[in-house]
Every structure is written in C-alpha cells, then in structure tokens.
Motif scaffolding. Structure first.
Motif, short mmCIF file in Angstrom:
data_model
loop_
_atom_site.label_atom_id
_atom_site.label_comp_id
_atom_site.label_asym_id
_atom_site.label_seq_id
_atom_site.Cartn_x
_atom_site.Cartn_y
_atom_site.Cartn_z
N LEU A 81 0.96 -1.22 -0.11
CA LEU A 81 -0.15 0.16 -0.18
C LEU A 81 0.73 1.21 -0.21
CD1 LEU A 81 -2.99 1.22 0.43
CD2 LEU A 81 -2.50 0.69 2.36
N ALA A 82 1.90 1.11 0.58
CA ALA A 82 3.07 2.65 0.89
C ALA A 82 3.53 2.74 -0.63
CB ALA A 82 3.37 2.34 2.08
N CYS A 138 2.72 6.72 -7.12
CA CYS A 138 0.78 7.83 -7.76
C CYS A 138 1.42 9.32 -7.03
CB CYS A 138 -0.39 7.15 -7.11
SG CYS A 138 -1.11 5.39 -7.28
N VAL A 139 1.59 9.14 -6.00
CA VAL A 139 2.00 10.38 -6.15
C VAL A 139 3.04 11.16 -6.33
CG1 VAL A 139 2.95 12.07 -4.59
CG2 VAL A 139 1.13 10.09 -3.51
N GLU A 140 4.12 10.61 -6.94
CA GLU A 140 5.44 10.88 -8.01
C GLU A 140 5.09 11.35 -9.24
OE1 GLU A 140 8.84 11.35 -9.43
OE2 GLU A 140 7.98 11.86 -7.36
N VAL A 199 -1.32 -0.11 -11.83
CA VAL A 199 -0.64 0.87 -10.71
C VAL A 199 -1.81 0.16 -9.48
CG1 VAL A 199 0.57 1.86 -9.56
CG2 VAL A 199 0.57 2.06 -11.80
N LEU A 200 -3.20 1.10 -9.33
CA LEU A 200 -4.04 1.57 -7.92
C LEU A 200 -4.95 0.59 -8.29
CD1 LEU A 200 -3.69 3.30 -6.41
CD2 LEU A 200 -5.50 4.47 -7.50
N VAL A 248 -10.40 6.93 -5.88
CA VAL A 248 -8.96 7.34 -6.00
C VAL A 248 -9.00 8.64 -4.11
CG1 VAL A 248 -7.23 8.01 -7.45
CG2 VAL A 248 -8.81 6.20 -8.28
N PRO A 249 -9.03 9.76 -4.13
CA PRO A 249 -8.80 10.13 -3.33
C PRO A 249 -8.78 9.84 -1.79
CG PRO A 249 -10.35 11.34 -4.43
CD PRO A 249 -10.43 9.93 -5.03
N LEU A 250 -10.07 8.21 -1.69
CA LEU A 250 -9.93 7.69 -0.94
C LEU A 250 -9.13 6.94 -0.08
CD1 LEU A 250 -11.35 7.51 2.62
CD2 LEU A 250 -13.22 5.84 1.37
N ARG A 251 -9.11 6.02 -1.61
CA ARG A 251 -7.53 5.08 -1.18
C ARG A 251 -5.70 5.67 -1.57
NH1 ARG A 251 -7.04 -0.35 -0.25
NH2 ARG A 251 -5.69 -1.64 -1.24
N LEU A 252 -6.11 6.95 -2.03
CA LEU A 252 -4.64 7.22 -1.69
C LEU A 252 -4.87 8.31 -0.35
CD1 LEU A 252 -4.14 9.42 -4.92
CD2 LEU A 252 -3.61 7.12 -4.29
#
Length: 249
Positions: free
Chosen positions: A128-129, A135-137, A183-184, A197-201
């Motif tokens: 998860l990390a 994704c953030v990158e 990926v996600l 997506v927002p909640l998962r991230l």
C-alpha cells in the motif's frame, strides 16, 4: 584463511541481507538487527537484536526464523544457529529454534496468529505504501491527473527504485506484474473508479507515514538501547561483528 572461507563471509552477509523486515521493506542488516556473525569449521552462529525487549514475540520469531532459513540455503555452511539476544522471550524462541520447532509449537497456547498471517499483513501494508509513493510521484511530475490514475499501468512508471519496490511488493502478495497491470488497486487487487481514488490514496498515505515513522522510531530505540555498549559508530550506525575461523583443512 582460504578463498572459500573468505567468500563465505560475503555469502553469509548476503543471505542475512536478503531477510527483510516485512513491514519496513528493509534488510535486517541495514536496520542494525544483526549483532554478530561467527563462522567456524562447524558452521555459523548469528546473534540478532531488536529495538526493544518487548517487540512482538511473533515478529521476533519471524526475524529469527527467516534468518535461519536464509542461512541454511548457503552451500557448505554447516550447522546454522540463530539466537535472539535480550528479548523477553529470547529463551523460549532460542530453545524452539534449537529444537527445530515451529512458531505454534514454540509458543503453544500463547501463539496468536500464524507467521504467514503476520507476514501477509505486513506485506500488504508495505504494498500500500509503495503504491502510494509511485502514484504521488506521477501526480507530482504532472504526467497524470488524479482522475486518470485508475488507468495507470506498470508500463507507465519510470524505471526507478519506487517502481522496483512496488513490483517486489506486488509479487510478494500475489498481484500481477505484467506491463499492463493496473497500479492503483483495492485490497483484492481490483481496479478503482475515479471516485474511489482520493480515499484510497489518503488511506495509503496514512499507512506509508506510519511505516516510515516506525522505521525512524525503531532506529532511534536501537541506538538508545545499545549506544552505551559501544556498539554504535560515531554516526549512530550499527555494524555487525564478523569473525571467521574457518581455515583450510
């Protein structure tokens, strides 16, 4: 000392370096958990240390068991002994390992979860990390938007340490690693909608911060615990004491 004996040092340390803290995704050698390695004609004896004496018994047993398995795979190693120092269950764990008992046989009624269950929990957190980092990158680079992330594939990721860590973690929990794998994903490896997506991230970010905080905390505890013994260098890093008395016959 023979060339074979010298190379055995490297093989032993490489084997120990393959043992990862399953949550932190870092080798026990880099974390300072390997206190000493003694190689002799009979085999190898390794002593491990953990940040505190009250680290979870199942986690402590996992580290010792994984180190023993990794060393046992080294050709010509001889007898393998791995002991845990200064833990409240050291005596029980060391006796169980010496007798070849498994986790449940060692702890009996005190055994909480299976080692594989514990390992799986840690590995899923680490995945998860790793997923959040890539994704953030991609968002930071501006090449993908939040709405587009559900379509992000492994193929789209740059070849760097983040991608390789993600692939390693996906393999560990049984997720596909083909170039066109998404990926996600959720806990079951299924795709997400743009709304999810927002909640998962956010959840993934919380997990990553917790893991990174634990890694920093563990290093600090280890340094505090063993600094007075002179086991840490001036930079606070821990080295492993390696001795090798194996000589040519």
């Amino acid at each position: 000392m023979t060339i074979e004996a010298i190379s055995l040092d490297a093989e032993v340390m490489a084997a120990l370096g393959s043992v990862l803290d399953p949550e932190l995704d870092q080798p026990i050698t880099g974390l300072g958990f390997v206190r000493s390695v003694a190689i002799s004609a009979e085999g190898v004896e390794v002593h491990l240390r953990l940040p505190t004496s009250f680290c979870s018994p199942n986690f402590a047993y996992l580290m010792v068991s994984d180190a023993h398995d990794a060393l046992s795979a080294v050709p010509g190693i001889g007898r393998v002994s791995v002991e845990l120092d200064e833990h409240h269950d050291s005596e029980k764990i060391n006796a169980g390992m010496a007798a070849g008992l498994g986790y449940r046989q060692t702890f009996g009624a005190e055994a909480e979860d299976s080692l594989e269950g514990l390992r799986s929990t840690f590995q899923r957190k680490a995945h998860l990390a790793a997923m959040e980092r890539v994704c953030v990158e991609m968002l930071r680079r501006g090449t993908w938007t939040l709405e587009e992330l559900p379509l992000l594939e492994i193929f789209d990721l740059p070849e760097d340490s983040r991608k390789h860590a993600l692939q390693r973690r996906r393999e560990a929990i049984g997720l596909p690693n083909s170039p066109h794998s998404l990926v996600l994903v959720n806990e079951s490896g299924e795709s997400l909608s743009a709304e999810e997506v927002p909640l998962r991230l956010r959840f993934a970010r919380t997990t990553r911060i917790s893991i990174e905080g634990n890694a920093h905390f563990c290093r600090g505890l280890l340094a505090t615990r063993y600094a007075d013994n002179g086991e840490a260098g001036p930079d606070g890093a821990f080295t492993t004491v390696v001795t090798n008395t194996r000589r040519a016959s």
